[in-house]
Design a protein around this motif. Structure first.
Motif, PDB file in Angstrom:
ATOM      1  N   SER A 186       0.841  -1.189   0.000  1.00  0.00           N
ATOM      2  CA  SER A 186       0.000   0.000   0.000  1.00  0.00           C
ATOM      3  C   SER A 186       0.878   1.242   0.000  1.00  0.00           C
ATOM      4  CB  SER A 186      -0.882   0.012   1.249  1.00  0.00           C
ATOM      5  OG  SER A 186      -1.612   1.213   1.306  1.00  0.00           O
ATOM      6  N   ALA A 202       0.144   2.324   6.237  1.00  0.00           N
ATOM      7  CA  ALA A 202       0.475   0.913   5.979  1.00  0.00           C
ATOM      8  C   ALA A 202       1.614   0.414   6.856  1.00  0.00           C
ATOM      9  CB  ALA A 202       0.794   0.707   4.508  1.00  0.00           C
ATOM     10  N   ARG A 215      -2.047  -3.484   0.510  1.00  0.00           N
ATOM     11  CA  ARG A 215      -3.203  -2.989  -0.239  1.00  0.00           C
ATOM     12  C   ARG A 215      -4.035  -4.183  -0.686  1.00  0.00           C
ATOM     13  NH1 ARG A 215      -5.925  -0.280   0.611  1.00  0.00           N
ATOM     14  NH2 ARG A 215      -4.447   1.387   0.805  1.00  0.00           N
ATOM     15  N   THR A 224      -9.875   0.688   0.964  1.00  0.00           N
ATOM     16  CA  THR A 224      -9.101   1.620   0.153  1.00  0.00           C
ATOM     17  C   THR A 224      -9.672   3.016   0.315  1.00  0.00           C
ATOM     18  OG1 THR A 224      -8.600  -0.148  -1.399  1.00  0.00           O
ATOM     19  CG2 THR A 224      -8.281   2.109  -2.179  1.00  0.00           C
TER      20      THR A 224
END
Length: 129
Positions: free
Chosen positions: A8, A13, A20, A33
């Motif tokens: 990500s 992150a 991701r 997201t």
């Protein structure tokens, strides 16, 4: 079975320890997201449609890294901080998914990590072996 991690670009992150997307076998899961660009800046402040487009763009890029496209999506989940935005975000979602018709869930949540975010989107995809 192999496990492929798609990193990500979110500034959260590394702090929170997430990817991701994760691909295991034919299945790809793209986590929540947010509407942020590659620099971690919120896109479309106060604009749920623009935020939805940014989320889908980020998802599309993650799927590509995992060897898939939006056409491989079988499920979407749209989490909104204001359920009254459902129609605006659903219309944008429809632009991308009207031909493949994945299942969908839309729900309201109380808030996200960043109060500028109006939406987060999750998707699951399945690719051919």
């Amino acid at each position: 079975m192999s496990r492929i991690l798609v990193p990500s670009t979110s500034p959260y992150a590394s702090k929170l320890g997430f990817s991701r997307a994760v691909k295991v076998g034919n299945f790809i899961s793209v986590g929540g997201t947010a509407p942020i660009d590659d620099n971690g800046k919120t896109v479309g402040i106060n604009d749920p449609a623009l935020q939805t487009r940014q989320c889908i763009k980020t998802i599309e890029n993650a799927l590509k890294e995992a060897g898939a496209t939006l056409n491989d999506v079988v499920r979407t989940r749209m989490l909104l901080t204001n359920i009254d935005h459902w129609k605006e975000v659903a219309e944008v979602r429809g632009e991308y998914f009207k031909d493949i018709l994945p299942v969908d869930t839309v729900m309201e949540v109380s808030k996200f990590i960043n109060p500028e975010w109006l939406i987060e989107i999750e998707v699951d995809a399945v690719v051919q072996s």
